[in-house]
Motif scaffolding. Structure first.
Motif, PDB file in Angstrom:
ATOM      1  N   TRP A   1       0.849  -1.200   0.000  1.00  0.00           N
ATOM      2  CA  TRP A   1       0.000   0.000   0.000  1.00  0.00           C
ATOM      3  C   TRP A   1       0.876   1.238   0.000  1.00  0.00           C
ATOM      4  CZ3 TRP A   1       0.081   3.286   4.374  1.00  0.00           C
ATOM      5  CH2 TRP A   1      -0.837   4.344   4.323  1.00  0.00           C
ATOM      6  N   VAL A   2       0.501   2.251  -0.781  1.00  0.00           N
ATOM      7  CA  VAL A   2       1.237   3.500  -0.847  1.00  0.00           C
ATOM      8  C   VAL A   2       0.436   4.645  -0.226  1.00  0.00           C
ATOM      9  CG1 VAL A   2       2.265   5.216  -2.389  1.00  0.00           C
ATOM     10  CG2 VAL A   2       2.478   2.776  -2.918  1.00  0.00           C
ATOM     11  N   SER A   3      -0.843   4.714  -0.593  1.00  0.00           N
ATOM     12  CA  SER A   3      -1.653   5.848  -0.154  1.00  0.00           C
ATOM     13  C   SER A   3      -3.119   5.528  -0.373  1.00  0.00           C
ATOM     14  CB  SER A   3      -1.272   7.097  -0.961  1.00  0.00           C
ATOM     15  OG  SER A   3      -2.032   8.221  -0.568  1.00  0.00           O
ATOM     16  N   HIS A   4      -3.996   6.219   0.359  1.00  0.00           N
ATOM     17  CA  HIS A   4      -5.407   6.135   0.046  1.00  0.00           C
ATOM     18  C   HIS A   4      -6.096   7.456   0.339  1.00  0.00           C
ATOM     19  CE1 HIS A   4      -5.745   4.810   4.367  1.00  0.00           C
ATOM     20  NE2 HIS A   4      -6.832   5.551   4.315  1.00  0.00           N
ATOM     21  N   ILE A   5      -7.292   7.590  -0.232  1.00  0.00           N
ATOM     22  CA  ILE A   5      -8.051   8.823  -0.133  1.00  0.00           C
ATOM     23  C   ILE A   5      -9.515   8.475   0.072  1.00  0.00           C
ATOM     24  CG2 ILE A   5      -8.310   8.979  -2.660  1.00  0.00           C
ATOM     25  CD1 ILE A   5      -8.015  12.049  -2.351  1.00  0.00           C
ATOM     26  N   SER A   6     -10.170   9.255   0.903  1.00  0.00           N
ATOM     27  CA  SER A   6     -11.579   9.028   1.211  1.00  0.00           C
ATOM     28  C   SER A   6     -12.458   9.326  -0.006  1.00  0.00           C
ATOM     29  CB  SER A   6     -11.991   9.912   2.383  1.00  0.00           C
ATOM     30  OG  SER A   6     -11.877  11.283   2.032  1.00  0.00           O
TER      31      SER A   6
ATOM     32  N   TYR B   1      -0.693   8.112   3.931  1.00  0.00           N
ATOM     33  CA  TYR B   1       0.477   7.753   3.128  1.00  0.00           C
ATOM     34  C   TYR B   1       1.371   6.769   3.875  1.00  0.00           C
ATOM     35  CZ  TYR B   1      -0.853  11.948   0.576  1.00  0.00           C
ATOM     36  OH  TYR B   1      -1.546  12.887  -0.136  1.00  0.00           O
ATOM     37  N   ARG B   2       1.998   5.887   3.074  1.00  0.00           N
ATOM     38  CA  ARG B   2       3.036   5.021   3.619  1.00  0.00           C
ATOM     39  C   ARG B   2       4.200   5.889   4.070  1.00  0.00           C
ATOM     40  NH1 ARG B   2       3.457  -0.215   2.801  1.00  0.00           N
ATOM     41  NH2 ARG B   2       5.431  -1.244   3.288  1.00  0.00           N
ATOM     42  N   GLU B   3       4.832   5.529   5.147  1.00  0.00           N
ATOM     43  CA  GLU B   3       5.868   6.368   5.748  1.00  0.00           C
ATOM     44  C   GLU B   3       6.974   6.763   4.772  1.00  0.00           C
ATOM     45  OE1 GLU B   3       5.335   7.573   8.782  1.00  0.00           O
ATOM     46  OE2 GLU B   3       7.103   8.851   8.476  1.00  0.00           O
ATOM     47  N   PRO B   4       7.510   5.872   3.954  1.00  0.00           N
ATOM     48  CA  PRO B   4       8.623   6.272   3.079  1.00  0.00           C
ATOM     49  C   PRO B   4       8.257   7.321   2.027  1.00  0.00           C
ATOM     50  CG  PRO B   4       8.603   3.901   3.344  1.00  0.00           C
ATOM     51  CD  PRO B   4       7.314   4.414   3.915  1.00  0.00           C
ATOM     52  N   VAL B   5       6.954   7.467   1.704  1.00  0.00           N
ATOM     53  CA  VAL B   5       6.578   8.454   0.696  1.00  0.00           C
ATOM     54  C   VAL B   5       5.949   9.691   1.318  1.00  0.00           C
ATOM     55  CG1 VAL B   5       6.211   6.623  -1.008  1.00  0.00           C
ATOM     56  CG2 VAL B   5       4.238   7.597   0.204  1.00  0.00           C
TER      57      VAL B   5
ATOM     58  N   ASN C   1      10.567  14.327  -5.587  1.00  0.00           N
ATOM     59  CA  ASN C   1      11.839  13.907  -5.006  1.00  0.00           C
ATOM     60  C   ASN C   1      11.987  12.379  -5.058  1.00  0.00           C
ATOM     61  OD1 ASN C   1      14.322  14.192  -3.772  1.00  0.00           O
ATOM     62  ND2 ASN C   1      13.463  14.296  -1.694  1.00  0.00           N
ATOM     63  N   LEU C   2      11.753  11.844  -6.246  1.00  0.00           N
ATOM     64  CA  LEU C   2      11.750  10.389  -6.407  1.00  0.00           C
ATOM     65  C   LEU C   2      13.115   9.795  -6.097  1.00  0.00           C
ATOM     66  CD1 LEU C   2       9.465  10.260  -9.511  1.00  0.00           C
ATOM     67  CD2 LEU C   2       9.116   8.875  -7.456  1.00  0.00           C
ATOM     68  N   ARG C   3      13.088   8.604  -5.524  1.00  0.00           N
ATOM     69  CA  ARG C   3      14.294   7.862  -5.138  1.00  0.00           C
ATOM     70  C   ARG C   3      14.330   6.553  -5.896  1.00  0.00           C
ATOM     71  NH1 ARG C   3      13.144   8.558   1.256  1.00  0.00           N
ATOM     72  NH2 ARG C   3      12.494   6.387   0.949  1.00  0.00           N
ATOM     73  N   THR C   4      15.487   5.952  -5.961  1.00  0.00           N
ATOM     74  CA  THR C   4      15.617   4.689  -6.700  1.00  0.00           C
ATOM     75  C   THR C   4      14.721   3.598  -6.095  1.00  0.00           C
ATOM     76  OG1 THR C   4      17.580   4.117  -5.384  1.00  0.00           O
ATOM     77  CG2 THR C   4      17.949   5.188  -7.513  1.00  0.00           C
TER      78      THR C   4
END
Length: 115
Positions: free
Chosen positions: A47-52, A60-64, A85-88
């Motif tokens: 899971w990355v994120s969700h919205i009502s 949001y997931r903590e790393p993002v 600010n995308l990361r590998t």
């Protein structure tokens, strides 16, 4: 039921940005909490994120957290995920979904972060 079609992925350098889109059809989009999930090569879907349904609550997931913004437009049956600010380690197939495990998801859009 219904259909989810993601777009907007691509190859981007570390530190870059992308906005992913998801077009929904075949169900009452505005009734559903909507999710972004991702799957990196060789790893489980996460899971990355969700919205009502109304868009007034997000998570949001903590790393993002702080780098991602989820939004929706119920007039267009559309879901979005802006990634900054995308990361590998953001490299993955990204899916929009109707559940946090991604069991009911689209075909995905590939995000590759590489220099």
């Amino acid at each position: 039921e219904g259909q989810l079609v993601e777009s907007g992925g691509g190859l981007v350098q570390p530190g870059g940005s992308l906005t992913l889109s998801c077009a929904a059809s075949g169900f009452t989009f505005s009734d559903f909490v909507m999710f972004w999930v991702r799957q990196a090569p060789g790893k489980a879907i996460e899971w990355v994120s969700h919205i009502s349904p109304t868009g007034d609550s997000t998570s949001y997931r903590e790393p993002v957290k702080g780098r991602a913004t989820i939004s929706r437009d119920n007039t267009k049956n559309a879901l979005y995920l802006q990634l900054n600010n995308l990361r590998t380690d953001d490299t993955a197939m990204y899916y929009c979904a109707k559940d946090p495990l991604g069991r009911d998801r689209g075909r995905g859009t590939q995000v590759t972060v590489s220099s």
